[in-house]
Structure formats: structure tokens, C-alpha cells
Design an enzyme around this catalytic site. Structure first.
Site, PDB file in Angstrom:
ATOM      1  N   GLU A  76      57.965  33.494  41.655  1.00  0.00           N
ATOM      2  CA  GLU A  76      56.742  34.104  41.130  1.00  0.00           C
ATOM      3  C   GLU A  76      56.799  34.202  39.606  1.00  0.00           C
ATOM      4  O   GLU A  76      57.828  33.961  38.993  1.00  0.00           O
ATOM      5  CB  GLU A  76      56.550  35.523  41.697  1.00  0.00           C
ATOM      6  CG  GLU A  76      55.653  35.608  42.913  1.00  0.00           C
ATOM      7  CD  GLU A  76      54.180  35.441  42.566  1.00  0.00           C
ATOM      8  OE1 GLU A  76      53.844  35.117  41.394  1.00  0.00           O
ATOM      9  OE2 GLU A  76      53.346  35.618  43.474  1.00  0.00           O
ATOM     10  N   ASP A  78      46.622  34.119  45.744  1.00  0.00           N
ATOM     11  CA  ASP A  78      47.830  34.596  45.081  1.00  0.00           C
ATOM     12  C   ASP A  78      47.618  34.530  43.561  1.00  0.00           C
ATOM     13  O   ASP A  78      46.559  34.896  43.070  1.00  0.00           O
ATOM     14  CB  ASP A  78      49.050  33.790  45.535  1.00  0.00           C
ATOM     15  CG  ASP A  78      50.345  34.586  45.456  1.00  0.00           C
ATOM     16  OD1 ASP A  78      50.554  35.293  44.448  1.00  0.00           O
ATOM     17  OD2 ASP A  78      51.168  34.493  46.387  1.00  0.00           O
ATOM     18  N   ASN A 127      47.300  40.715  42.936  1.00  0.00           N
ATOM     19  CA  ASN A 127      47.515  39.334  42.526  1.00  0.00           C
ATOM     20  C   ASN A 127      46.335  38.834  41.704  1.00  0.00           C
ATOM     21  O   ASN A 127      45.355  39.544  41.493  1.00  0.00           O
ATOM     22  CB  ASN A 127      47.711  38.433  43.754  1.00  0.00           C
ATOM     23  CG  ASN A 127      49.168  38.255  44.131  1.00  0.00           C
ATOM     24  OD1 ASN A 127      50.011  38.008  43.267  1.00  0.00           O
ATOM     25  ND2 ASN A 127      49.473  38.398  45.414  1.00  0.00           N
TER      26      ASN A 127
END
Length: 290
Positions: free
Chosen positions: A17, A197, A146
């Protein structure tokens, strides 16, 4: 679109991430959140692993010598030369059940920061605003924050609770990065495969989103219309970042988190970081003002 996606780093992350590119050094940074690792890839192509000792998910440039790292205990200054972390601003540091998640720097230098439960407890997270030493909570009751991203002029912010699959937009003060008025729906993805996301917004206002669980990076016009969908060789792409000397390509992290043995066997590249070799009109992340 076949052939435009390749492996940028074959270092496998359980939960990759927070990619962020430093144009001054040509280095890409990203995280393996649950293992407390900061990954660094320079022009040589090698991936260096920095063990942070705590979960972390986002990084911003302060100046040529320092970075600001968002961890499960808050914002830490990182000395680039030594890697030493020094706590700057605690965020939910007293709450051991939450951690950092998605975050991005607003064009003015403010930092929007999302927190969430380590066990995905519903509505346990929040989104914060940090600017020049001041911290405010913007939105609470969020399960998985997100898609924090901003228009180039700083007048629009985006975010999502991935659990609810409703991508939101809100007007912003370009000078402070604070919201103006109430958020409005930008995209309803409740009937779509996968989850919204991480996102970035290019110079044309196109929002590039990694769709976790759908093996795609999707591009949405400023009116919310889907204008492009790029297939990814993994089921769980997690977050894009503009990279390169012209910010004209995309790096995309991914994850194997939550997969069983059979799913991992069917998704052999899960957790690697990828290059989308397709021209985009990207832009570099602004420096954060602490």
C-alpha cells in the site's frame, strides 16, 4: 491493453500500500502494512526493505532530509540518511486496535489521513486533516478509508469507505485543504465487483483507482464516468502512484492478504508492485507542511 503492465518490484507484500514517488531522487516508496515495512526502489531497480517496528501505510516528503511517515501511532519524522523515526504528532496512539491506512497530501501541503480497525471492526476509523502542526478530525464512523485524492487546483477532494463502496467528492479550500460544505456522491459502486481502493488524480482531473478484488485499475472522468479500465495480473491491486521524470506512468501496489491457499496459488503475482506503461498526465506529490 495487454502487454502494458509489468512487474516493477517482485518483493511480495502481504498488504502492499501507500506508494509515493520522490522526483528529486527518482525513488519509489511503499509499504507492507501488516509487517511494518517501508520499501524503497531507486533507479538501480533493487528493492530495499526498512523495518519500522510498527504498522505504517503512507509517506510524504518534508524536505531533502526528512519524510513524514503515517503509522499506527501517528505521524513520525523520518531522517532519510539514518532511517530514524521520531514521533511528531500522535494519532490514535492510545488506541491499540486501530492503524493507519490511506492518506495523501493536498496541493497546499495539508495531509489527509485515514485510520481503521486492525480487525476491520465496522465504523472504527476516521479521516483526519493535518496542516502546519494542527490536527483535526474530518469524518468518523468509517470502516476502511481509501481513495483519498485531490484535484490539481486543490478545490476538490475524494474519499471512500471501501466497505460502503460509495466514492465521495467534497469541495475544498485550496489554501488549507479543509472541506467546504457536505460531501456528495461521485460514484456508486455497490453493484460492482471488488472494492474502491487507493486513487490518484491526474492533471486532467481523471481519477485513477485501484479496484481491490476486481483485477483492474479504473479511470473516472471529473463527472464520474468510467473512461478507461486497465486489467491487472493480480486480483487485489491496492493503490496507484504517478512515477517517472514526467510523472507519466503509474506504479500500482497489490496484496495477498485475506487469500486462502487455493486463492494464492491462483494469484501467483499477488503482493508484487507493478508498472502500467501507459501514458498519463500525472503530477508529483506536493511536500507536506509540518
Amino acid at each position: 491493453m495487454t502487454g502494458i503492465v509489468s512487474v516493477l518490484s517482485d518483493h511480495v507484500c502481504e498488504l502492499g500500500e501507500g506508494p509515493s514517488y520522490d522526483p528529486t531522487t527518482g525513488k519509489l516508496f511503499w509499504f507492507n502494512i501488516v509487517h511494518g515495512q517501508l520499501l524503497e526502489r531507486g533507479r538501480s531497480g533493487a528493492t530495499k526493505v526498512h523495518d519500522l517496528g510498527q504498522m505504517a501505510s503512507a509517506i510524504a516528503i518534508v524536505d531533502d532530509k526528512r519524510q513524514l511517515v503515517f503509522t499506527e501511532t501517528g505521524l513520525h519524522l523520518r531522517d532519510i540518511a539514518t532511517g530514524k523515526l521520531t514521533l511528531h504528532t500522535p494519532i490514535e496512539a492510545e488506541n491499540g486496535s486501530t492503524r493507519s491506512n490511506d492518506a495523501r497530501v493536498h496541493p497546499c501541503g495539508a495531509f489527509w489521513l485515514g485510520t481503521m480497525s486492525k480487525t476491520h471492526e465496522k465504523k472504527a476509523g476516521a479521516i483526519y486533516w493535518f496542516f502546519k502542526g494542527e490536527l483535526r478530525k474530518l469524518y468518523d464512523g468509517i470502516t476502511v478509508p481509501n481513495s483519498i485524492a485531490f484535484s490539481e487546483d486543490g478545490a476538490v477532494a475524494y474519499y471512500v469507505d471501501s466497505e460502503e463502496k460509495l466514492l465521495m467528492r467534497v469541495d475544498c479550500d485550496p489554501a488549507t485543504g479543509l472541506p467546504l460544505g457536505e460531501p456528495k456522491l461521485f460514484g456508486d459502486h455497490r453493484q460492482s465487483v471488488g472494492y474502491v481502493d487507493g486513487s490518484v488524480v491526474d492533471r486532467d482531473g481523471i481519477l485513477w483507482n485501484a479496484c481491490w478484488g476486481a483485477s483492474t485499475v479504473n479511470a473516472f472522468a471529473p463527472d464520474g464516468k468510467l473512461v478507461r479500465s486497465i486489467p491487472m495480473p493480480v486480483s487485489q491491486p491496492s493503490c496507484p502512484a504517478f512515477i517517472g521524470a514526467e510523472a507519466d506512468r503509474l506504479a500500482v501496489t497489490s496484496a495477498w492478504a485475506d487469500q486462502n491457499e487455493a486463492q494464492r496459488a491462483a494469484d501467483p503475482d499477488a503482493g508484487k508492485t507493478f508498472l502500467i506503461d501507459f501514458p498519463v498526465r500525472g503530477r508529483f506529490e506536493p511536500r507536506v507542511l509540518i
